[in-house]
Scaffold this active site. Sequence first.
Site, PDB file in Angstrom:
ATOM      1  N   LYS A   1     -26.847  16.329  79.474  1.00  0.00           N
ATOM      2  CA  LYS A   1     -27.570  15.051  79.313  1.00  0.00           C
ATOM      3  C   LYS A   1     -27.923  14.828  77.848  1.00  0.00           C
ATOM      4  O   LYS A   1     -27.756  13.739  77.302  1.00  0.00           O
ATOM      5  CB  LYS A   1     -28.812  15.090  80.208  1.00  0.00           C
ATOM      6  CG  LYS A   1     -29.808  13.953  80.082  1.00  0.00           C
ATOM      7  CD  LYS A   1     -31.100  14.326  79.371  1.00  0.00           C
ATOM      8  CE  LYS A   1     -31.846  15.514  79.877  1.00  0.00           C
ATOM      9  NZ  LYS A   1     -33.045  15.862  79.098  1.00  0.00           N
TER      10      LYS A   1
ATOM     11  N   THR B   1     -37.276  15.284  77.486  1.00  0.00           N
ATOM     12  CA  THR B   1     -36.231  14.959  76.497  1.00  0.00           C
ATOM     13  C   THR B   1     -35.494  13.710  76.964  1.00  0.00           C
ATOM     14  O   THR B   1     -34.766  13.750  77.963  1.00  0.00           O
ATOM     15  CB  THR B   1     -35.225  16.110  76.351  1.00  0.00           C
ATOM     16  OG1 THR B   1     -35.929  17.299  75.998  1.00  0.00           O
ATOM     17  CG2 THR B   1     -34.190  15.780  75.282  1.00  0.00           C
TER      18      THR B   1
ATOM     19  N   LYS C   1     -35.436  15.359  68.664  1.00  0.00           N
ATOM     20  CA  LYS C   1     -35.105  16.290  69.744  1.00  0.00           C
ATOM     21  C   LYS C   1     -33.607  16.226  70.071  1.00  0.00           C
ATOM     22  O   LYS C   1     -32.966  17.270  70.295  1.00  0.00           O
ATOM     23  CB  LYS C   1     -35.950  15.958  70.978  1.00  0.00           C
ATOM     24  CG  LYS C   1     -35.635  16.781  72.209  1.00  0.00           C
ATOM     25  CD  LYS C   1     -35.900  18.259  72.028  1.00  0.00           C
ATOM     26  CE  LYS C   1     -35.507  19.048  73.264  1.00  0.00           C
ATOM     27  NZ  LYS C   1     -35.439  20.496  73.022  1.00  0.00           N
TER      28      LYS C   1
END
Length: 278
Positions: free
Chosen positions: A228, A85, A160
């Site tokens: 993150k 990701t 995503k």
Amino acid sequence: MGYAMALNLVKAGYEVVVWNRSPAKCDALAAAGAQVAATPAEVVACCDITLAMLSDPEACLAVATAPDGAAAAMAPGKGYVDVSTVDAATAAAVAAAVRSAGGAYLEAPVSGSKGPAEQGQLIFLSAGDKQLFEAAAPLLEVMGKASFFLGDVGAGANMKLVVNMIMGSMMASWAEGLSLAKQCGLQQSDLVEVVKLGAIACPMFALKGPTMAEGQYAPAFPLKHQQKDMRLALALGDEMQQELPLAAAANELYKRARAAGYSDSDFSAVMEAVAKKD
Ligand SMILES: NC(=O)C1=CN([C@@H]2O[C@H](COP(=O)(O)OP(=O)(O)OC[C@H]3O[C@@H](n4cnc5c(N)ncnc54)[C@H](OP(=O)(O)O)[C@@H]3O)[C@@H](O)[C@H]2O)C=CC1
Ligand SMILES: O=CCCC(=O)O
């Protein structure tokens, strides 16, 4: 994640070559039948298709572009599928490194955590070279239950980040609800049951609610990675001039949980950032 995904490929009968920065983490895969390489370049040299599952943008760039990195051994006929990701800019940089060496590039970040990875039930959010998507389809089928092809490089990364931004805000909201229920004398287990039956029923709430009520956060999706993803989604919002006030507030809670030492706990430990201390 990488371990579970690679193990499923080994079990499906593929010849799998693995590399990890900390080599000991390859031992169990070697015992299962995988070959262990000394560098990412060595993996690419041995394989038609190389998959990368890494923590963050810095790791993806390092593994793709270091002198002994994946791009060093890329060549026409080889493909690189990055399932980490990351943001679209990182995806574009990795794609450029791979393509400039003659290889094909696909980003295919996954929805689904440790359990779905073990069960081969991930959802791939792919973008990049369509031919590589088609060539990699049998591998994605082993590791997942669905694969989307979303367009040019960056589309998979963006999808995503949108999905995980929603998930991060939902989890923070769930932590607030569980905490408020407790403070007003309700049973958190009752809240879990009530929510399960109504319009806001959600597998994530049902799965994580009971353990959050017990203050147990065994990692499936580490909190540092959720934070993150919030950070990268907020940067995407800035770039698109899209206001994201809920995600921004949730991000502060994940940062608070990280500061309190929960980086490597499950992301449901955001509970600790909102729970009132007795
Ligand atoms: N866990 C989950 O539920 C899910 C995670 N993801 C995403 O998948 C990715 C991996 O997640 P997960 O497996 O949980 O993470 P982990 O933290 O368990 O693993 C991260 C991996 O990245 C490697 N790594 C980190 N930095 C570097 C570097 N500079 N150079 C080389 N290798 C590096 C680590 O190597 P080492 O072992 O040496 O530290 C390790 O193999 C992340 O992007 C995450 O957001 C997506 C869906 C679900
Ligand atoms: O990136 C992590 C996703 C976790 C999940 O989809 O359950």
